[in-house]
Design an enzyme around this catalytic site. Structure first.
Site, PDB file in Angstrom:
ATOM      1  N   GLN A 154      29.773   8.387  11.443  1.00 16.12           N
ATOM      2  CA  GLN A 154      31.215   8.499  11.677  1.00 16.12           C
ATOM      3  C   GLN A 154      31.841   7.134  11.921  1.00 16.12           C
ATOM      4  O   GLN A 154      31.146   6.149  12.156  1.00 16.12           O
ATOM      5  CB  GLN A 154      31.469   9.386  12.909  1.00 16.12           C
ATOM      6  CG  GLN A 154      30.708   8.916  14.156  1.00 16.12           C
ATOM      7  CD  GLN A 154      30.241  10.052  15.039  1.00 16.12           C
ATOM      8  OE1 GLN A 154      30.767  11.156  14.978  1.00 16.12           O
ATOM      9  NE2 GLN A 154      29.252   9.797  15.891  1.00 16.12           N
ATOM     10  N   ASP A 182      28.145  19.200  24.332  1.00 13.01           N
ATOM     11  CA  ASP A 182      29.290  18.282  24.366  1.00 13.01           C
ATOM     12  C   ASP A 182      29.477  17.721  22.960  1.00 13.01           C
ATOM     13  O   ASP A 182      29.288  16.535  22.705  1.00 13.01           O
ATOM     14  CB  ASP A 182      29.016  17.163  25.379  1.00 13.01           C
ATOM     15  CG  ASP A 182      30.234  16.284  25.615  1.00 13.01           C
ATOM     16  OD1 ASP A 182      31.316  16.620  25.107  1.00 13.01           O
ATOM     17  OD2 ASP A 182      30.092  15.260  26.310  1.00 13.01           O
TER      18      ASP A 182
HETATM   19  N1  SAM Z   1      34.684  15.262  24.419  1.00  7.13           N
HETATM   20  C1  SAM Z   1      34.546  15.233  23.078  1.00  7.13           C
HETATM   21  C2  SAM Z   1      35.593  15.842  22.230  1.00  7.13           C
HETATM   22  O1  SAM Z   1      36.600  15.191  22.029  1.00  7.13           O
HETATM   23  O2  SAM Z   1      35.451  16.947  21.721  1.00  7.13           O
HETATM   24  C3  SAM Z   1      33.174  15.221  22.594  1.00  7.13           C
HETATM   25  C4  SAM Z   1      32.571  13.948  22.984  1.00  7.13           C
HETATM   26  S1  SAM Z   1      31.083  13.412  22.456  1.00  7.13           S
HETATM   27  C5  SAM Z   1      31.511  11.760  22.196  1.00  7.13           C
HETATM   28  C6  SAM Z   1      30.574  14.148  20.958  1.00  7.13           C
HETATM   29  C7  SAM Z   1      29.308  13.496  20.478  1.00  7.13           C
HETATM   30  O3  SAM Z   1      28.514  14.419  19.768  1.00  7.13           O
HETATM   31  C8  SAM Z   1      29.531  12.309  19.541  1.00  7.13           C
HETATM   32  O4  SAM Z   1      29.126  11.123  20.157  1.00  7.13           O
HETATM   33  C9  SAM Z   1      28.693  12.642  18.303  1.00  7.13           C
HETATM   34  O5  SAM Z   1      28.037  11.520  17.736  1.00  7.13           O
HETATM   35  C10 SAM Z   1      27.714  13.649  18.885  1.00  7.13           C
HETATM   36  N2  SAM Z   1      27.144  14.541  17.877  1.00  7.13           N
HETATM   37  C11 SAM Z   1      27.752  15.047  16.778  1.00  7.13           C
HETATM   38  N3  SAM Z   1      26.912  15.821  16.088  1.00  7.13           N
HETATM   39  C12 SAM Z   1      25.721  15.805  16.743  1.00  7.13           C
HETATM   40  C13 SAM Z   1      24.467  16.422  16.515  1.00  7.13           C
HETATM   41  N4  SAM Z   1      24.261  17.209  15.446  1.00  7.13           N
HETATM   42  N5  SAM Z   1      23.467  16.175  17.410  1.00  7.13           N
HETATM   43  C14 SAM Z   1      23.669  15.395  18.499  1.00  7.13           C
HETATM   44  N6  SAM Z   1      24.848  14.772  18.758  1.00  7.13           N
HETATM   45  C15 SAM Z   1      25.868  14.990  17.898  1.00  7.13           C
END
Ligand code: SAM
Length: 284
Positions: A39, A162
């Site tokens: 991303q 999350d």
């Molecule tokens: N609070 C947030 C919101 O705006 O919805 C979510 C925050 S957090 C930063 C979401 C994280 O999930 C990201 O850093 C992303 O890289 C991670 N992520 C996305 N897909 C994922 C996956 N399949 N496995 C583990 N982490 C993942």
């Protein structure tokens, strides 16, 4: 939801919610910009909100209001479980959820984030991540959450999802198959708390989720609370368990140092407006 990014002259950052509305932040300074394998990561400085993290143009965390989201995601599950020892967080690379989990007397907390670049950027610009990862109870795994849960031999009292919105690498974290597999690594008295999106913008996704979560868990409750910088302002979460009904719990175990969450907020967060209850009853 339509996303965006820094404007060409870098004076503002926008997150479009629909083609005709959105949020904008005046950019005092661009602190970080990188296209990772997963991303686009941007961190800007804004006079009011402080540091703001965007992933693919969508606001994830601001220094000023992140506690609304992180406290509401983490504490409802941890405050009602009688003895949360092992906690799994999937996503959450900005570290706010891990910081909140570690306020409870847990034995171990795993943070499973897919994107190493999110971890590196947040360690640098959101110092709570570094502090949380230095806690001897914390363990970081840079991995896809879906792969991790298929391979782990652990079972957890509490699982926190999350994730970002249901697009890109996060899409799988909103699917029925993911929840089916999560259930297998949850202790029988365990709880899952997951961010579920905006009440208004993701209404169809909420009905679809309710349609597969309600038959899967004895108690599948939706709760909501404000997050000022998230689209439309009200955010939803799901709380899932086969043994613990959040609406029947009388006593909460609250750690110290909270800014948003308390027992009254907990109870109020399960009250839902008419249009939302109707959507949850519809088969998505
Ligand atoms: N609070 C947030 C919101 O705006 O919805 C979510 C925050 S957090 C930063 C979401 C994280 O999930 C990201 O850093 C992303 O890289 C991670 N992520 C996305 N897909 C994922 C996956 N399949 N496995 C583990 N982490 C993942």
């Amino acid at each position: 939801m339509k996303n965006s990014s820094l404007s060409a002259d870098r004076k503002e950052a926008r997150e479009f919610q629909t083609s005709s509305s959105g949020l904008f932040f005046k950019v005092k300074k661009v602190l970080y910009e990188k296209k990772s394998p997963f991303q686009k990561i941007e961190i800007i400085e804004n006079d009011f909100y402080g540091r703001v993290l965007f992933l693919d143009g969508l606001v994830q965390t601001t220094e000023r209001d992140e506690f609304f989201y992180h406290e509401m995601l983490v504490h409802p599950a941890l405050a009602i479980h009688p003895r949360p020892e092992k906690v799994l967080i999937i996503g959450g690379g900005d570290g706010g959820a891990l910081r909140e989990v570690l306020k409870h007397p847990v034995r171990k907390a795993w943070l499973v984030e897919i994107d190493q670049d999110v971890i590196r950027a947040c360690e640098r610009y959101f110092p709570w991540l570094d502090r949380a990862l230095s806690d001897r109870r914390a363990e970081l795994a840079v991995a896809d959450g879906f792969d991790f849960i298929q391979k782990t031999t652990e079972k957890f009292e509490v699982i926190i999802v999350d994730s970002s919105d249901p697009v890109g690498p996060s899409a799988i974290l909103h699917a029925r198959e993911f929840y089916r597999k999560l259930k297998k690594i949850l202790k029988p008295d365990g709880l899952i708390a997951a961010q579920a999106g905006s009440q208004l913008l993701h209404l169809r996704e909420h009905s679809q989720k309710a349609a597969f979560l309600r038959p899967m868990f004895k108690f599948a409750r939706f709760y909501s609370a404000p997050v000022p910088t998230y689209p439309v302002g009200t955010w939803c979460y799901t709380l899932l368990s086969d043994r613990i009904d959040p609406l029947a719990v009388k006593k909460l175990r609250l750690p110290s140092g909270l800014k948003y969450f308390n027992a009254e907020v907990f109870r109020a967060s399960f009250a839902q407006p008419v249009f939302f209850e109707q959507a949850l009853r519809e088969k998505g």
